[in-house]
Scaffold this motif. Structure first.
Motif, PDB file in Angstrom:
ATOM      1  N   GLU A 141       0.655   4.316  -2.621  1.00 19.36           N
ATOM      2  CA  GLU A 141       0.295   5.654  -2.151  1.00 19.36           C
ATOM      3  C   GLU A 141       1.338   6.699  -2.510  1.00 19.36           C
ATOM      4  O   GLU A 141       1.006   7.872  -2.732  1.00 19.36           O
ATOM      5  N   ARG A 177       1.205   4.814   8.521  1.00 12.24           N
ATOM      6  CA  ARG A 177       0.624   3.737   7.722  1.00 12.24           C
ATOM      7  C   ARG A 177       0.317   2.514   8.586  1.00 12.24           C
ATOM      8  O   ARG A 177      -0.651   1.794   8.344  1.00 12.24           O
ATOM      9  N   ASP A 192       0.823  -1.209   0.000  1.00  9.82           N
ATOM     10  CA  ASP A 192       0.000   0.000   0.000  1.00  9.82           C
ATOM     11  C   ASP A 192       0.860   1.263   0.000  1.00  9.82           C
ATOM     12  O   ASP A 192       0.518   2.267  -0.626  1.00  9.82           O
TER      13      ASP A 192
END
Length: 292
Positions: free
Chosen positions: A31, A178, A27
């Protein structure tokens, strides 16, 4: 800079935890191709918000306040080098020049926007408050050390060095944020420490590139926690950041907590540059006092 724990080994076990780690890294990679805003150290952000809301504050006072907040410093430098504010293409590499170019209104508007976004995203970070505070302290110390090393030992721009020192561990702040997005990681700070130790440098380089930082500053942060031969003379910004980070405890705090012997290179570095500590500590205290 985060204190490494020797107890994280048992925390690393379990397929669910491994899956969450892998998903977090995947991820992050996705991102970084878009807009990146995340919380760093919330107490500093809250106090900066008060400064920015005060119409009586001068550019000099705002610059001092912004200079202790890594993400906002990075974003304001990027904005100052954007086409809208830099049609002539003259790249700035220090925060003072960037704030002067932007002007008080633009700085206040941009910084307040970033602060508010950070505060909105702060949910879930309570479990990592101790780590974020330690990381912020290390960032301030490294910024002060970079400034003093540049000023006393080189002809490099000390303001550019200070900014690079402030943001050199921005990847670790980002990884902490995160980690809050994943249930298996949120309550396992030791596992998160392990992930940060392994990945914060490479993710940090990608993050700084995504934020549009000048190449010289990005390159100076590469492998900053890896022990190397002590520079006999400081040649460039990369040497400055390495020495500043090590003087500020980066290597020991990240990697060496469970190792009893001091690496010989660290002893040599301390012998050569340790005399700068009183000046470094004085400047770091001054930086912290900007929010007092």
């Amino acid at each position: 800079m985060i204190i490494a724990s020797s107890e994280y080994d048992q925390d690393k076990k379990g397929e669910a935890l491994k899956s969450q780690r892998f998903q977090m890294l995947a991820d992050i990679a996705q991102e970084l191709s878009g807009e990146v805003v995340f919380p760093t150290y919330f107490d500093a952000v809250l106090r900066l918000r008060k400064v920015l809301h005060d119409p009586e504050q001068s550019i000099a006072n705002i610059a001092r306040a912004v200079a202790v907040e890594p993400l906002i410093s990075a974003k304001l430098l990027h904005l100052a080098n954007s086409v809208a504010f830099n049609p002539d293409g003259r790249v700035l590499v220090d925060l003072k020049s960037a704030i002067t170019r932007l002007g008080l209104n633009a700085v206040r508007t941009a910084a307040l926007s970033i602060v508010m976004t950070q505060l909105m995203r702060a949910k879930g970070m309570a479990e990592f408050s101790e780590i974020t505070h330690s990381l912020w302290e290390h960032s301030i110390n490294s910024a002060a050390a970079a400034n003093i090393v540049a000023r006393r030992m080189t002809r490099q721009n000390p303001d550019e060095a200070m900014l690079a020192g402030l943001i050199h561990d921005l990847g670790a702040f980002y990884m902490l944020y995160r980690a809050t997005q994943y249930e298996e990681l949120r309550h396992r700070p030791d596992s998160v420490r392990y992930l940060i130790i392994q990945w914060h440098e490479s993710i940090g380089v990608s993050l700084l590139n995504a934020l549009g930082l000048p190449e010289e500053i990005v390159e100076a942060t590469i492998d900053h926690d890896h022990v190397r031969p002590t520079p006999t003379s400081i040649r460039n910004l990369t040497d400055i950041i390495y020495v500043a980070n090590m003087l500020s405890g980066g290597h020991f705090e990240w990697l060496m907590q469970d190792k009893p012997e001091t690496p010989s290179e660290m002893s040599l570095l301390e012998e050569k540059y340790g005399h700068l500590r009183p000046e470094i500590e004085a400047l770091a205290t001054e930086m912290r006092s900007s929010f007092a």
